[in-house]
Design an enzyme around this catalytic site. Structure first.
Site, mmCIF file in Angstrom:
data_model
loop_
_atom_site.group_PDB
_atom_site.id
_atom_site.type_symbol
_atom_site.label_atom_id
_atom_site.label_comp_id
_atom_site.label_asym_id
_atom_site.label_seq_id
_atom_site.Cartn_x
_atom_site.Cartn_y
_atom_site.Cartn_z
ATOM 1 C CE LYS A 44 9.566 -3.620 -9.315
ATOM 2 N NZ LYS A 44 9.358 -3.688 -10.027
ATOM 3 N NE ARG A 79 0.470 -2.280 -9.004
ATOM 4 C CZ ARG A 79 -0.335 -3.169 -9.418
ATOM 5 N NH1 ARG A 79 -0.912 -3.641 -8.547
ATOM 6 N NH2 ARG A 79 -0.465 -3.980 -11.093
ATOM 7 C CG ASN A 80 3.675 -0.275 -5.097
ATOM 8 O OD1 ASN A 80 2.660 -0.260 -3.712
ATOM 9 N ND2 ASN A 80 4.225 -0.709 -6.182
ATOM 10 C CB ALA A 137 0.971 -3.440 -17.028
ATOM 11 C CD GLN A 139 2.353 -4.367 -6.192
ATOM 12 O OE1 GLN A 139 2.442 -3.114 -5.450
ATOM 13 N NE2 GLN A 139 2.688 -5.289 -7.282
#
Length: 265
Positions: free
Chosen positions: A63, A125-126, A13, A153
């Protein structure tokens, strides 16, 4: 399904905001995806269209699952390029297996779909969450909503995919035991992540041990064309009668109410 669209690609992003060059795919019904692809396309943001909504939604959830493991492997091996490459090979094998199980004619893991997987495992972030857990800089008690990062997520996605692939209605033939098993039994990395993140039975080191065991196992059967192990599932669902998609914490939950007849591969 006709009014559901998926937009995804190798897009971070902050980098898209800074107008760094990127591409993406928008998937869904032709009457919506084609005009929207033209509308969204910019000199720095190339948008293609594709009709395979289900594959992209499934991969879009998977993913995030495997990105957490990628972060753990990076931290546990001191950013070893070799170890990360081995993990990438095995996790994409599981992703392809799962996608072929849930989709009749899935899009190949290539182009923006592959690039999206790569960048999520590389930077996101993951993956960040997996690294921090392995380095013990955060704990599972912190939860999956992190200040400054948002919702991780992959945590809820691990639980959802594990439970979905544990259903007996999806049973497949085990490649060496000559018996039918739940598909999750052929996904050792997903199993390890479930034990680490959901059951909390093992530490993050369990993902590295799983990788080592996975590398010493006899490969699962290949497809009729000699493709990579488990690139095709032993059984295909010939028809998905009901497929409802809903988003929870940014992850696509899939509920399969009924499958049509199955055929042998």
């Amino acid at each position: 399904m006709e009014n559901i669209l998926y937009l995804g690609g190798p897009n971070i992003a902050s980098e898209i905001y800074n107008k760094e060059y990127a591409n993406a795919r928008i998937c869904g019904a032709e009457k919506w995806r084609k005009p929207l692809a033209r509308f969204l396309r910019q000199p720095h943001f190339i948008v293609w269209d594709n009709g395979d909504l289900v594959t992209h939604e499934v991969m879009g959830g998977l993913k995030n699952v495997y990105a957490i493991g990628a972060g753990m492997i990076a931290a546990l091996t001191n950013e070893s390029a070799t170890s990360k490459s081995v993990y990438f090979a095995f996790c994409t094998s599981e992703m392809i297996f799962i996608t072929h199980l849930l989709t009749e004619e899935p899009e190949k893991l290539a182009g923006p779909l592959l690039a999206d997987t790569y960048v999520t495992l590389l930077k996101g972030r993951n993956a960040w969450y997996g690294q921090k857990l392995a380095k013990k800089e955060i704990s599972l008690e912190t939860g999956d909503i992190i200040k400054g990062k948002g919702t991780i997520q992959g945590v809820s996605a691990v639980k959802a995919f594990y439970e979905l692939l544990s259903q007996s209605s999806l049973n497949v033939r085990h490649p060496s035991r000559n018996e039918h098993v739940a598909p999750v039994e052929l996904c050792p990395i997903l199993q390890a992540l479930y034990k680490i993140l959901i059951l909390r039975e093992v530490s993050c080191e369990g993902i590295l041990e799983t990788l080592k065991r996975r590398d010493n196992e006899r490969p699962a059967r290949t497809d009729r064309n000699g493709s990579e192990p488990r690139s095709l599932s032993p059984f295909f669902a010939s028809k998905i009668v009901v497929l409802a998609i809903g988003r929870v914490h940014g992850f696509v939950y899939m509920y399969i109410d009924e499958y049509g007849g199955r055929r042998r591969n």
